[in-house]
Design a protein around this motif. Structure first.
Motif, PDB file in Angstrom:
ATOM      1  N   ASP A 286       0.832  -1.211   0.000  1.00 14.28           N
ATOM      2  CA  ASP A 286       0.000   0.000   0.000  1.00 14.28           C
ATOM      3  C   ASP A 286       0.863   1.257   0.000  1.00 14.28           C
ATOM      4  OD1 ASP A 286      -2.375  -1.422   0.023  1.00 14.28           O
ATOM      5  OD2 ASP A 286      -2.664  -1.274   2.192  1.00 14.28           O
TER       6      ASP A 286
ATOM      7  N   PRO B 172       1.661   3.917  -4.621  1.00 16.92           N
ATOM      8  CA  PRO B 172       1.523   5.286  -5.142  1.00 16.92           C
ATOM      9  C   PRO B 172       2.852   5.957  -5.479  1.00 16.92           C
ATOM     10  CG  PRO B 172       1.052   5.212  -2.775  1.00 16.92           C
ATOM     11  CD  PRO B 172       1.132   3.800  -3.247  1.00 16.92           C
TER      12      PRO B 172
ATOM     13  N   GLU C 127       3.795   5.121  -9.195  1.00 19.26           N
ATOM     14  CA  GLU C 127       2.927   5.569 -10.295  1.00 19.26           C
ATOM     15  C   GLU C 127       3.615   6.529 -11.252  1.00 19.26           C
ATOM     16  OE1 GLU C 127      -1.508   6.025  -9.802  1.00 19.26           O
ATOM     17  OE2 GLU C 127      -0.878   6.220  -7.702  1.00 19.26           O
TER      18      GLU C 127
ATOM     19  N   ARG D 107      -2.187  -3.639  -6.972  1.00 14.04           N
ATOM     20  CA  ARG D 107      -2.721  -2.333  -6.584  1.00 14.04           C
ATOM     21  C   ARG D 107      -2.623  -1.331  -7.728  1.00 14.04           C
ATOM     22  NH1 ARG D 107      -1.689  -5.320  -2.509  1.00 14.04           N
ATOM     23  NH2 ARG D 107      -2.418  -4.892  -0.377  1.00 14.04           N
ATOM     24  N   LEU D 108      -1.543  -1.382  -8.475  1.00  9.23           N
ATOM     25  CA  LEU D 108      -1.349  -0.426  -9.553  1.00  9.23           C
ATOM     26  C   LEU D 108      -2.335  -0.638 -10.698  1.00  9.23           C
ATOM     27  CD1 LEU D 108       2.539  -0.229  -9.698  1.00  9.23           C
ATOM     28  CD2 LEU D 108       0.979   1.624  -9.090  1.00  9.23           C
ATOM     29  N   GLN D 109      -2.647  -1.882 -11.009  1.00  5.82           N
ATOM     30  CA  GLN D 109      -3.567  -2.090 -12.117  1.00  5.82           C
ATOM     31  C   GLN D 109      -4.965  -1.581 -11.774  1.00  5.82           C
ATOM     32  OE1 GLN D 109      -3.010  -6.267 -12.875  1.00  5.82           O
ATOM     33  NE2 GLN D 109      -4.737  -6.909 -11.595  1.00  5.82           N
ATOM     34  N   GLY D 110      -5.281  -1.519 -10.483  1.00  4.03           N
ATOM     35  CA  GLY D 110      -6.529  -0.882 -10.064  1.00  4.03           C
ATOM     36  C   GLY D 110      -6.493   0.628 -10.229  1.00  4.03           C
ATOM     37  N   ARG D 111      -5.277   1.184 -10.390  1.00  4.30           N
ATOM     38  CA  ARG D 111      -5.103   2.620 -10.600  1.00  4.30           C
ATOM     39  C   ARG D 111      -4.845   2.931 -12.074  1.00  4.30           C
ATOM     40  NH1 ARG D 111      -2.869   5.404  -5.791  1.00  4.30           N
ATOM     41  NH2 ARG D 111      -2.887   4.014  -3.996  1.00  4.30           N
TER      42      ARG D 111
ATOM     43  N   HIS E  13      -2.447   1.379 -14.027  1.00  4.65           N
ATOM     44  CA  HIS E  13      -1.057   1.162 -14.429  1.00  4.65           C
ATOM     45  C   HIS E  13      -0.740  -0.333 -14.356  1.00  4.65           C
ATOM     46  CE1 HIS E  13      -0.393   5.448 -14.270  1.00  4.65           C
ATOM     47  NE2 HIS E  13      -0.795   5.485 -13.011  1.00  4.65           N
TER      48      HIS E  13
END
Length: 252
Positions: A75, A79, A82, A107-111, A113
């Motif tokens: 977590d 960020p 990114e 987590r990044l693919q949910g953002r 990326h």
């Protein structure tokens, strides 16, 4: 490039290369630090800008609180990575670092990326499970496991002053990885699993189980060696990463 929000503390660049077409982000093993990947950075500086995670509680961050939970660590890292996605990004994690890289990628693919490729090294798949409690052993028991894996210079292990500094970080990392999972999540990145054929922490079959954790292509590469085959077979591993980086650039 310089990334905002404190990432200079987390991401180390030993060989800045702002004009190369790709980025490689490296995630250290339990007890490991950014300096472990200095040779990788040096070898790949013409192919990629290499950014290496420096977890809290070690080297110049040794006075910071340790993070002993994989989810919390991911977590905090996600960020900060990114801004790196202005060009193709490849993740490479060894041992505990493989799991951290996987969780950061999730987590990044949910953002929005997605790493162009995920290399997971020296670690069984998240959906596999072993009962492990090395982090609950006394100091001698913990260090015996570290020495058996040959992941830390024996000169360091024999230096009491240095040992006192690194032992809390090692124990915290062991707690994080030994209390993780099992998980059945997936990433959209192609995954390449690298494993030594004599690794006490993962069988080849357990490494092959990573294929269930990607919606894209999967490849398994087996090397001769134990848990730290990435050191004993460094040239071969580096070439695999180089080919992955070039492939990521070609795809765009």
């Amino acid at each position: 490039m310089t990334v905002a929000d404190g990432s200079d503390l987390w991401l180390r660049r030993f060989h800045p290369a702002p004009d190369v077409p790709a980025r490689l982000v490296c995630f250290p093993h339990a007890g490991g630090s950014a300096s472990f990947y200095f040779p990788v950075s040096a070898a790949l500086q013409n192919d990629s800008e290499v950014a290496i995670l420096q977890y809290p509680g070690r080297q110049d961050r040794r006075n910071e609180p340790h993070v002993d939970d994989i989810g919390e660590l991911a977590d905090r890292i996600a960020p900060l990575t990114e801004p790196l996605f202005d060009r193709p990004v490849v993740f490479f994690g060894h041992s505990m670092g493989a799991i951290v890289a996987f969780e950061v990628a999730r987590r990044l693919q949910g953002r929005g990326h997605t790493p162009a490729m995920l290399f997971v090294s020296g670690r069984r798949a998240p959906s596999t499970h072993r009962v492990e409690n090395v982090h609950q052993r006394d100091d001698d028991g913990l260090m015996a496991d570290v020495k058996a894996l040959s992941g830390t210079d024996t000169q360091v292990l024999g230096d009491e002053e240095i040992l006192r500094m690194v032992l809390p970080a090692i124990r915290s990392d062991y707690r994080a990885i030994e209390t993780y999972g099992p998980e059945d999540g997936t990433v959209d990145s192609p995954v390449t699993a690298l494993i030594g054929d004599d690794d006490p922490k993962s069988t080849v079959e357990e490494a092959d189980a990573w294929r269930a954790h990607t919606t894209a292509a999967f490849r398994l590469q087996v090397f001769g060696g134990g848990h730290f085959f990435i050191s004993s077979r460094a040239a071969e591993v580096t070439q695999v990463l180089r080919e992955g980086l070039r492939g990521a650039v070609a795809v765009g």
